[in-house]
Design a protein around this motif. Structure first.
Motif, PDB file in Angstrom:
ATOM      1  N   ALA A   4       0.852  -1.193   0.000  1.00 36.86           N
ATOM      2  CA  ALA A   4       0.000   0.000   0.000  1.00 36.86           C
ATOM      3  C   ALA A   4       0.887   1.242   0.000  1.00 36.86           C
ATOM      4  O   ALA A   4       0.895   2.017   0.955  1.00 36.86           O
ATOM      5  CB  ALA A   4      -0.929  -0.004   1.211  1.00 36.86           C
TER       6      ALA A   4
ATOM      7  N   GLN B 285       0.626   3.993  -1.426  1.00 33.13           N
ATOM      8  CA  GLN B 285      -0.060   5.294  -1.427  1.00 33.13           C
ATOM      9  C   GLN B 285      -0.280   5.824  -0.022  1.00 33.13           C
ATOM     10  O   GLN B 285      -0.514   7.019   0.179  1.00 33.13           O
ATOM     11  CB  GLN B 285      -1.422   5.191  -2.144  1.00 33.13           C
ATOM     12  CG  GLN B 285      -1.360   4.616  -3.545  1.00 33.13           C
ATOM     13  CD  GLN B 285      -1.526   3.087  -3.549  1.00 33.13           C
ATOM     14  OE1 GLN B 285      -1.479   2.445  -2.500  1.00 33.13           O
ATOM     15  NE2 GLN B 285      -1.707   2.527  -4.728  1.00 33.13           N
ATOM     16  N   ILE B 286      -0.241   4.913   0.972  1.00 34.72           N
ATOM     17  CA  ILE B 286      -0.466   5.335   2.358  1.00 34.72           C
ATOM     18  C   ILE B 286       0.819   5.915   2.931  1.00 34.72           C
ATOM     19  O   ILE B 286       1.888   5.325   2.816  1.00 34.72           O
ATOM     20  CB  ILE B 286      -0.935   4.154   3.228  1.00 34.72           C
ATOM     21  CG1 ILE B 286      -2.212   3.541   2.654  1.00 34.72           C
ATOM     22  CG2 ILE B 286      -1.183   4.614   4.659  1.00 34.72           C
ATOM     23  CD1 ILE B 286      -2.702   2.331   3.425  1.00 34.72           C
TER      24      ILE B 286
ATOM     25  N   GLN C 295      -5.546  10.206   4.676  1.00 40.69           N
ATOM     26  CA  GLN C 295      -6.545  10.314   3.627  1.00 40.69           C
ATOM     27  C   GLN C 295      -6.610   9.099   2.702  1.00 40.69           C
ATOM     28  O   GLN C 295      -7.617   8.867   2.044  1.00 40.69           O
ATOM     29  CB  GLN C 295      -6.320  11.576   2.786  1.00 40.69           C
ATOM     30  CG  GLN C 295      -4.938  11.698   2.174  1.00 40.69           C
ATOM     31  CD  GLN C 295      -3.986  12.465   3.055  1.00 40.69           C
ATOM     32  OE1 GLN C 295      -4.129  12.449   4.279  1.00 40.69           O
ATOM     33  NE2 GLN C 295      -3.020  13.151   2.450  1.00 40.69           N
ATOM     34  N   ASN C 296      -5.525   8.304   2.613  1.00 36.24           N
ATOM     35  CA  ASN C 296      -5.513   7.158   1.699  1.00 36.24           C
ATOM     36  C   ASN C 296      -5.692   5.813   2.396  1.00 36.24           C
ATOM     37  O   ASN C 296      -5.570   4.765   1.751  1.00 36.24           O
ATOM     38  CB  ASN C 296      -4.189   7.131   0.918  1.00 36.24           C
ATOM     39  CG  ASN C 296      -4.024   8.345   0.029  1.00 36.24           C
ATOM     40  OD1 ASN C 296      -4.992   8.826  -0.554  1.00 36.24           O
ATOM     41  ND2 ASN C 296      -2.804   8.850  -0.076  1.00 36.24           N
TER      42      ASN C 296
ATOM     43  N   PHE D  66      -8.242   4.120   3.449  1.00 35.26           N
ATOM     44  CA  PHE D  66      -9.346   3.255   3.019  1.00 35.26           C
ATOM     45  C   PHE D  66      -9.789   3.570   1.591  1.00 35.26           C
ATOM     46  O   PHE D  66     -10.951   3.396   1.240  1.00 35.26           O
ATOM     47  CB  PHE D  66     -10.525   3.402   3.986  1.00 35.26           C
ATOM     48  CG  PHE D  66     -10.162   3.157   5.425  1.00 35.26           C
ATOM     49  CD1 PHE D  66      -9.856   1.877   5.867  1.00 35.26           C
ATOM     50  CD2 PHE D  66     -10.093   4.208   6.334  1.00 35.26           C
ATOM     51  CE1 PHE D  66      -9.506   1.652   7.180  1.00 35.26           C
ATOM     52  CE2 PHE D  66      -9.744   3.988   7.652  1.00 35.26           C
ATOM     53  CZ  PHE D  66      -9.449   2.704   8.088  1.00 35.26           C
ATOM     54  N   ASP D  67      -8.864   4.011   0.741  1.00 28.68           N
ATOM     55  CA  ASP D  67      -9.200   4.370  -0.629  1.00 28.68           C
ATOM     56  C   ASP D  67      -9.625   3.174  -1.465  1.00 28.68           C
ATOM     57  O   ASP D  67     -10.444   3.295  -2.376  1.00 28.68           O
ATOM     58  CB  ASP D  67      -8.002   5.049  -1.306  1.00 28.68           C
ATOM     59  CG  ASP D  67      -7.972   6.544  -1.036  1.00 28.68           C
ATOM     60  OD1 ASP D  67      -8.881   7.026  -0.323  1.00 28.68           O
ATOM     61  OD2 ASP D  67      -7.047   7.221  -1.507  1.00 28.68           O
ATOM     62  N   ASN D  68      -9.055   2.011  -1.191  1.00 30.39           N
ATOM     63  CA  ASN D  68      -9.392   0.802  -1.952  1.00 30.39           C
ATOM     64  C   ASN D  68      -9.280  -0.412  -1.045  1.00 30.39           C
ATOM     65  O   ASN D  68      -8.891  -0.295   0.127  1.00 30.39           O
ATOM     66  CB  ASN D  68      -8.492   0.660  -3.181  1.00 30.39           C
ATOM     67  CG  ASN D  68      -7.016   0.736  -2.827  1.00 30.39           C
ATOM     68  OD1 ASN D  68      -6.530  -0.034  -1.994  1.00 30.39           O
ATOM     69  ND2 ASN D  68      -6.293   1.681  -3.438  1.00 30.39           N
TER      70      ASN D  68
ATOM     71  N   ASN E 133      -5.638  -1.129   0.377  1.00 28.53           N
ATOM     72  CA  ASN E 133      -5.253  -0.221   1.467  1.00 28.53           C
ATOM     73  C   ASN E 133      -5.996  -0.547   2.752  1.00 28.53           C
ATOM     74  O   ASN E 133      -5.422  -0.543   3.846  1.00 28.53           O
ATOM     75  CB  ASN E 133      -5.537   1.225   1.066  1.00 28.53           C
ATOM     76  CG  ASN E 133      -4.537   1.758   0.050  1.00 28.53           C
ATOM     77  OD1 ASN E 133      -3.735   0.984  -0.483  1.00 28.53           O
ATOM     78  ND2 ASN E 133      -4.583   3.037  -0.226  1.00 28.53           N
ATOM     79  N   THR E 134      -7.298  -0.830   2.621  1.00 33.31           N
ATOM     80  CA  THR E 134      -8.111  -1.165   3.789  1.00 33.31           C
ATOM     81  C   THR E 134      -7.612  -2.451   4.440  1.00 33.31           C
ATOM     82  O   THR E 134      -7.475  -2.534   5.664  1.00 33.31           O
ATOM     83  CB  THR E 134      -9.580  -1.324   3.399  1.00 33.31           C
ATOM     84  OG1 THR E 134     -10.048  -0.098   2.815  1.00 33.31           O
ATOM     85  CG2 THR E 134     -10.432  -1.677   4.607  1.00 33.31           C
TER      86      THR E 134
ATOM     87  N   SER F  73      -4.250  -1.864   6.205  1.00 32.27           N
ATOM     88  CA  SER F  73      -4.420  -1.067   7.424  1.00 32.27           C
ATOM     89  C   SER F  73      -4.988  -1.909   8.561  1.00 32.27           C
ATOM     90  O   SER F  73      -4.497  -1.868   9.695  1.00 32.27           O
ATOM     91  CB  SER F  73      -5.339   0.126   7.145  1.00 32.27           C
ATOM     92  OG  SER F  73      -4.803   0.967   6.154  1.00 32.27           O
TER      93      SER F  73
END
Length: 314
Positions: free
Chosen positions: A34, A36-37, A217-218, A220-222, A225-226, A229
């Protein structure tokens, strides 16, 4: 009979720390899925939610042990501050210097910092067995770092980023040792291991979770990522620190952090097989030395060596 029970408790404690280290060894690789996080967000979310889960699971013993935790407020605040700083430094170090090196520097420096804290604050001498194990472990970690082959992304990174990543790794090692030492102090004072870990992590969560307003902000974008996390919060943080707290009941902080040198070993293997990082033969020699370090901690030295160790620390 008491000696047998003590040996059994020690073995169970060491096994709990080993399992926790395996779980922690997966965090760096999981974070890479992930990208992007923000490393600040993933660290704050994992430790923050993990702290909340620890508090919920230990709510009964935590209420009972609050007087013990607050009887040494400076130790409690020091440990909580270390918990809050650790994930921010650790994940930022991995992002700047790579999964293997970031994990290696952070975790390998922790046993030394833990031994220094115990020596200067708890007045506890360093045993010869610990020192021998630390030499093997440190040399192994150095060879692990030397064995990392630079890839294109690493080569494109600036030297300043690499140096800053190592510095953050050392800060992570110091704070890791700091909250391990603080938790051990509370446990020795009579607090349940769940209460000690939950108290420190719960206090840190008060600082970490609000920071997600600026960095998360990222998260839980997809779906990926969720998943990353939630995995980081529940498995390595919640379950891992339950096991680590249990292990601290019968294990000194310096020895516990030494055992967790297995974490960079696991992280390195995962980085090789899942992320594709390449290692030179010298890196595999480093892995063997880390295993030797762990072996030294799990066996009983001859009586003569024990006597020599007592003389060395007298």
């Amino acid at each position: 009979m008491k000696k047998a029970e003590s040996a059994s408790d020690t073995l169970k404690g060491m096994l709990a720390i080993v399992i926790a280290s395996f779980l922690w060894g997966t965090t760096g690789t999981a974070a890479q899925f992930a990208p992007q996080i923000s490393p600040l967000a993933i660290g704050a979310f994992a430790m923050g939610i993990g702290g909340v889960l620890l508090c919920v699971s230990a709510r009964k013993s935590l209420v009972k042990d609050v007087p013990i935790l607050f009887s040494t407020p400076l130790t409690f605040l020091f440990g909580s501050a270390c918990v809050a700083i650790y994930p921010l430094a650790f994940y930022s170090s991995m992002r700047l210097s790579g999964v293997a090196i970031g994990t290696v520097v952070s975790i390998a420096s922790a046993p030394l910092f833990a031994a220094l804290l115990e020596y200067f604050l708890s007045k506890r001498p360093v045993s010869l067995k610990w020192f021998i194990s630390f030499i093997f472990g440190t040399l192994g970690i150095v060879l692990l770092a030397m064995g990392k082959t630079q890839d294109a992304s690493a080569l494109s990174a600036s030297k300043d980023d690499q140096v800053f990543g190592v510095i953050l790794g050392l800060i992570a090692g110091l704070t890791y040792a700091g909250y391990s030492w603080a938790a051990k102090q509370h446990i020795d004072a009579g607090a349940h291991s769940k209460s000690a870990m939950a108290g420190l992590f719960g206090c840190a969560a008060v600082v970490l979770l609000p920071s997600l307003w600026f960095t998360g902000q990222n998260l839980f974008d997809n779906a990926i990522n969720t998943s990353v996390s939630l995995y980081m919060a529940v498995v390595p943080m919640f379950l891992g620190y339950l096991l680590f707290g249990y292990g601290l009941r019968s294990t000194d902080a310096s020895k516990a952090t030494l055992i967790t040198l297995i974490e960079p070993l696991v992280a390195t293997l995962l980085a090789i097989f899942l992320i594709g990082e390449v290692f030179k033969p010298v890196g595999w020699m480093g892995m063997a030395l880390v295993c030797l370090c762990l072996f030294c901690q799990s066996v009983t030295f001859p009586i003569a060596l024990k006597r020599f160790g007592r003389k060395a620390t007298a």
